[in-house]
Each structure stands twice: as C-alpha cells, then as structure tokens.
Design a protein around this motif. Sequence first.
Motif, short mmCIF file in Angstrom:
data_model
loop_
_atom_site.label_atom_id
_atom_site.label_comp_id
_atom_site.label_asym_id
_atom_site.label_seq_id
_atom_site.Cartn_x
_atom_site.Cartn_y
_atom_site.Cartn_z
N LEU A 1 0.82 -1.21 0.00
CA LEU A 1 0.00 0.00 0.00
C LEU A 1 0.85 1.26 0.00
N ASN A 2 0.24 2.35 -0.47
CA ASN A 2 0.66 3.72 -0.16
C ASN A 2 -0.43 4.31 0.73
N VAL A 3 -0.06 4.87 1.88
CA VAL A 3 -1.06 5.36 2.82
C VAL A 3 -0.76 6.80 3.19
N ASN A 4 -1.84 7.55 3.50
CA ASN A 4 -1.72 8.92 3.96
C ASN A 4 -2.90 9.20 4.89
N PHE A 5 -2.68 8.95 6.20
CA PHE A 5 -3.73 9.11 7.20
C PHE A 5 -3.45 10.38 8.00
N ASN A 6 -4.49 11.16 8.19
CA ASN A 6 -4.37 12.40 8.95
C ASN A 6 -5.33 12.36 10.12
N ASN A 7 -4.79 12.04 11.30
CA ASN A 7 -5.59 11.95 12.53
C ASN A 7 -6.82 11.08 12.28
N THR A 8 -6.57 9.91 11.75
CA THR A 8 -7.64 8.99 11.36
C THR A 8 -7.81 7.92 12.44
N SER A 9 -9.03 7.56 12.73
CA SER A 9 -9.28 6.54 13.74
C SER A 9 -8.78 5.19 13.24
N ILE A 10 -8.23 4.42 14.16
CA ILE A 10 -7.70 3.10 13.81
C ILE A 10 -8.84 2.19 13.35
N GLU A 11 -10.02 2.38 13.90
CA GLU A 11 -11.16 1.57 13.49
C GLU A 11 -11.47 1.77 12.02
N LEU B 1 -12.83 -1.45 18.26
CA LEU B 1 -11.64 -0.62 18.06
C LEU B 1 -11.93 0.87 18.22
N LYS B 2 -13.14 1.22 18.66
CA LYS B 2 -13.45 2.64 18.83
C LYS B 2 -12.53 3.29 19.87
N GLU B 3 -12.11 2.49 20.86
CA GLU B 3 -11.25 3.03 21.92
C GLU B 3 -9.77 2.93 21.58
N ALA B 4 -9.46 2.46 20.38
CA ALA B 4 -8.04 2.30 20.02
C ALA B 4 -7.37 3.61 19.69
N GLY B 5 -8.14 4.67 19.45
CA GLY B 5 -7.55 5.97 19.20
C GLY B 5 -7.37 6.26 17.72
N SER B 6 -6.55 7.30 17.45
CA SER B 6 -6.32 7.75 16.08
C SER B 6 -4.83 7.85 15.81
N VAL B 7 -4.47 7.87 14.53
CA VAL B 7 -3.07 7.97 14.13
C VAL B 7 -2.95 8.91 12.95
N TYR C 1 -6.90 -11.10 14.14
CA TYR C 1 -7.64 -10.97 15.39
C TYR C 1 -7.23 -9.65 16.06
N PHE C 2 -8.22 -8.83 16.41
CA PHE C 2 -7.96 -7.54 17.05
C PHE C 2 -8.57 -7.54 18.44
N GLY C 3 -7.85 -6.93 19.37
CA GLY C 3 -8.34 -6.82 20.74
C GLY C 3 -7.29 -6.20 21.63
N THR C 4 -7.52 -6.25 22.94
CA THR C 4 -6.56 -5.70 23.90
C THR C 4 -5.46 -6.71 24.18
N GLU C 5 -4.35 -6.23 24.72
CA GLU C 5 -3.16 -7.06 24.90
C GLU C 5 -3.42 -8.27 25.80
N ARG C 6 -4.28 -8.11 26.79
CA ARG C 6 -4.48 -9.18 27.76
C ARG C 6 -5.47 -10.24 27.30
N GLN C 7 -6.08 -10.04 26.15
CA GLN C 7 -7.03 -11.02 25.65
C GLN C 7 -6.29 -12.16 24.98
N LEU C 8 -6.70 -13.38 25.34
CA LEU C 8 -5.99 -14.56 24.85
C LEU C 8 -6.06 -14.69 23.33
N SER C 9 -7.12 -14.19 22.73
CA SER C 9 -7.30 -14.36 21.28
C SER C 9 -6.26 -13.61 20.47
N VAL C 10 -5.61 -12.60 21.05
CA VAL C 10 -4.62 -11.83 20.29
C VAL C 10 -3.20 -12.10 20.75
#
Length: 720
Positions: free
Chosen positions: A246-256, A276-282, A345-354
């Motif tokens: 890919l070529n990407v260009n994200f400007n304060n974009t939510s990770i979701e 992923l709503k709580e994952a923030g933006s980049v 698989y997406f989730g928090t660090e402590r979840q076994l699935s990830v």
Amino acid sequence: MRYKALIYSILFVLIFQASYAQDTDKRIADLKNKLEIVATTSPGLTEVLNTDIALNNVSLSNFLLAISNVHKVNMNVATGMEQNVIANNFSNVQVATVILFLCKEYNLTIEFTESILSVKPYEVNSKNLKHPITIVYEPQYNEIDIDAKDNDLYNVFKAIMDATGKNLVFAPGMETLKINAYMRAVNFDTAMHKLALVNNLSFNKTDDNFYVFNSIDQEANANSVFSRRLNTNVAFEVLDRSNKLLNVNFNNTSIEDIVNQLGDTLAIDRFTATPLKEAGSVTFRAKSITFDQLLNKIFEQQTILEPSSSQPTVTSSNRTNLNSQNKSSSNAKRFTYKKENNIYYFGTERQLSVRNVEIIKLRHRSVNLMPEVQSDINTSVVQDNFNRSNRNVRFNPQANPAFSNTNRPLDRTYQNQNALEVEGEEKDILSLIPQEVKQDLDFKVDTELNSIYVTGTDAKIEFFKDFIRHIDKPIPVIIIEVMIVEANVNNTVETGIEWGIGDAPVTTQGGIFPSADVTLGSKTINKIINGFSSTSAFNFGQVVPNFFATIKAMETNGDLKIKSTPKLATLNGHRASFSNGQTSYYAVTDRNTFGTDNPITNEIRNFFPIDAKLGLDIKPFVTGDGQVLLNINVVQSSFGNRISEDAPPDINSRNFSSTIRMKDQDIAVLGGLEENFKNNSGSGVPFLARVPVIKWLFSKRKREARKSKLTVFIKPTVIN
C-alpha cells in the motif's frame, strides 16, 4: 479530437446494425426450433402447402387463417395485419417454412401455447436500444469528452475509468442510476463536478486521488452506511493486492476506520474481540508498506515503557503522582492484533485471542553467550588457589604414585575450570537485548535447538524478531598465527695462571686444545726449570713436591635460538591464550601444638606449585572496516636460585602489554624484551697484576657477556 468523436459515432451505428441483424437471425432460429417441436403433435406443419390456396392480393391475416383451416393447424392471428397484402406464389414448400418466412419478412413473432400458435407483430424492446456511451480523453491536457444519455451509472463510470485510468467509486445501490451528460474538452476534475451536479449526485476527491460519488438523497440520510463510512482522512492506494502492498496517507484517522476500510478493500478476514473505537487515532504517511507492517507500526505506538530500575528512587513527595500515573497507564486499554491462518484478530493485549507463541531460531549465533576464557599467563607466582584452607591436604609427589603432570589433584588449571563452573550461571543472548524490546514478552531459551520461545502480542513479537534479525549475524572467527623467537647469545673469556701449594703432590693433567686448562704438578714444573737451568747461567732450583700451577686460557661462545609457532583461533571479542612453561614445587610446613600438660606437636608438610613459563594472551576485535584490534599480553619467566632447598625459587620475569590496530593478514612485530649481562673481573698479585706482559703470570681474569632477546610475530586472519 472532434474527428475522433465522429468516427466513434459512425462505428457505433455500424456495430449496432450488425448486432440487430444478428439478433433477428437468432430470433428466427429460435422460432424454427420451436416449430419443429410443435410439428410432432401438429402434423399439418410438415405438410406441403396446398396449391389450392391460390389467392391474390389477399391480406396477411386472411392468408394465415386459410393455412390454418386447410392444414388443420391451431393458429390465432392477431389483429392489425390487414394492411399487409400478399400474393401466394409458394410451391412445393412446407407449411412451417412458409410461416417462418412470413415472420421474417413481415417482422412477426409466434407465441406458443402447447400446439396453439399465436402470430403477432414483433415489437422491438426499446429498453434494449441503449444510447452509445462515448468517452474521449486527452491525457496531455487532462481533458475529457462525455456523451451519455439514460445510461446506467455503472456503465458510464466503467467507460470513464477504462479511458482515463482514474478511479471512480460510488455508494452501494447506485449502479442503475441513469446518467445524462454531454461535454466537450472539459478539464477532468471540472467534468466530474458537473457530472455530479446535473445528475443530482455529490462529489468528493480524496487525498489519494479517488473520486467518490454519492446520491444526495442518501447523503442527506444520517443513517446511510456509505455516509458513515466515508472518511476523507482515510487515503490509501493499493499497489499490489496479493502482497497487500500500500501507499497510505492518514491524517488523525481513527484506527477503526483504517482497519475496516483496508480490510474491506483487501478482502481480509478479521475478528474483533474488543471494539476498536477506543483504540484511538493515528497520523501516518508511508509508501510501499505492507498491511502487516502498517498494523505493527499503528499498534506499536500504544506500548508504554515501564520505568527502568536504573531510575532514581522515588521520594515520598512524588510517589503519589507516580502511582497514579502507573495506575492510569495500566488501566488503559492497549490494543494489538494477531495473524493466524490469514485471519486477523484484534483486541486488547491481555485477551488470549490476540496473544501468540512463536519459536525464533537463531541462524548464526548461539542463544547462550560463550564464556570468557580466563588467562593464566600472569601466574608465575605462588598460586592464590592454594590458600590456607587447602593446606590440610597432604601432597607428596614421591609418596603418591598416582601423581603425574597430566593428573594432579591440586593442579591450577583444573582449579580454574572448577571456579568457572561454580561462578555459575551461563548468560544467554537475552541479556544483550534492551528492556524496551523485551517489555511485556515472556521468554524461554532452548539451548538444544538454539531457539527462543516468545509469548506475547504479534506487534511486540515482530518488533522483537526485527531486533533479533539485526543482531543475528555471523560472528567473525580470527585465526592468529604467532611466532615466538627467543635468541640467547653468551661469551665467556677466562685467562690467567694460578700458583700454589696443595695438601699433597699434584699430578699433571688438563686439556690444551681447543681450550687450555692445565694443572702442572711439581715434577713437571721441576723438569721445565731444569731445562731452563741447563741452557743458562742461572740455577733456578726446584719447587717443593706439593707445589702446583694452573694455567687457564679459554673462550666459550653460545648461540641458542628457541622458536615456538602456535596457531590460535577464537571468536571476535573472546580471549585466546597460549603458554608453555615449567612447574616447580616448594614445601610449607605447618606445626600445631595440642595440650598444655603434655603438649603434642603435629607437623604437616605440603608442597605448592609455582610456574615459570612463556605465555601469550590475545583478545581480538574486528572493526566495521575489516581491520583488527589486538589486545596483547606477553610474559616470559624463568626460575632462579633457591635460598634453601625447600624455599620457592626466584622468578625472573619479563612481560609487556600492548594494544595495536592492523589490517587483516598483516604481520605485527613485537620486540623489546631484551636482557644484557656483562661481567669483567680478575684477581692477582698487587702491582704485578697490572704490569703489562708479566701480568698474565701473576693474575687471572674472567670476562662474561650474555644477551637474551624475545621477539613475537603476530598475523591475524579474519574468517567471516
């Protein structure tokens, strides 16, 4: 450009006519097949047309009804064909063939209801007659011509993209919207804006040059899926779909939004354990980056480094703030991902699935660090290993037949090896890795498979693997060729005559050649004196029987050269040692007295080793430009005299240390370990011992000179 449009229009008309003729042929062929099938139950269709039906200037409907009555064919003729007048000129032809001819000639069609034929005029479906889409693009001027009338949006956009190579996207459900546009020589962006304007569409151009269209009615609806998902900050370009490049260009974009839109575009299977709503933006911009690398960098930002143990101690004044910060950071949700069987698989660090477990096998290095070889070249003194606690062990080499130079119970070499084993714990390669790289990961080291088992999240494991790839390089092996040359030169000159009277008569003896060392007895001396007396006027008399004379005139020269040529091989940064020497022993006696009334004295005698050797210790380092740094220590020691039989011998030692830089396979010459000794002594009769010529009769002299020189030649060779 205008000529091109005219040519395209003419070509379209010709193609349309050809396609219409093909459509007619296909329609007649279908009718023929169906008539053949009906003829199986209606034999009148296969009969030859009756010539009695000889009508002239009869209408088409009446002619068909006559055929139906004569040949018993169930036929219904629609109204509206009376204006068509024909003449019966058919002979020797089947009924079915006549009907088929009339359908083609007068544009009729037949609807079949089992054996009933319903003949009616064929009506061309106006829906099948589409206005031709004409797109002409001039890339040099970025201008476009558009000619579309009541054409589907999908077909118009497809024609535009095929002609221009630009990307047009639209909301789901807009494929059949009718597009009307006629433009000539218009800038492409302006043309897209006007195209949206006249067709009741909204238009937006993204940062990655996508033209996004939406229906104004859908955009006004807040619940529109497309409106919710459309985000102009999510700009990306797919370079290679199979490799997810890919070529990407994200400007304060939510990770979701990034995960969802890229996942949909690349058709990625994914599972989200925590929204992923709580994952923030980049904010992220990169070219030629894979989807996996993008995820690693996005979720890497959520890692919070824990305070290291090297930081200052927290005082009571700031402990509260620090605890609150640690508590808030530990409670914060840190998101990550795991890839397994092409499912993300997406989730928090402590979840076994990830969380994942991965085996990292080192290719070039060992998981256990090689221990440093301990040098023993500077041990030409009493060994510290044999301390007072060891003196309770009796050691007598004469009384112990099992003792040998290769198997001695108190040998210093074995003591050092045992000390290394007791020192203990082997260090592994994890001790070289910064704590920031290992944070939140669990490790197990498998020495037998030379592997590291890592447990943690994929993003952190990838970060750890990337660091391992940078340090997992072949360690250079340095072969060190050493030539140690020791040259000893000595010269001794001893001359003089010694006169004296012994306890008994002395017999004449000694050597004359090649060195003169003769002792003359009284008889020989008297013969010499008598010889002088018979040839001269003087009578010298005779010497007493115990008289003797010793005459010395000899010179001794020595030239001794000792050469050692060891070869040492070691890893970069590891020590290599070589030594060759001799071990001597001295005795230590311990006396202990027990009791007061009747004291008993216990005496223990132990022997302790002391070494004299020629030793070489080298520690090489290979620099980035291929040169070699050598840390060199050389020691040469030898035994001297003992003050008593059981005392340690004197140690004469010479050593030097040096650090040099040299190119691969160059030869370094290390010298300077040189020893010179001179001695010029003599004794004789006072005054006479200094008179020229006759001094040789009344004195003896000894002159000694010794020179010893040690030279070391070193040649390193680097093997990668």
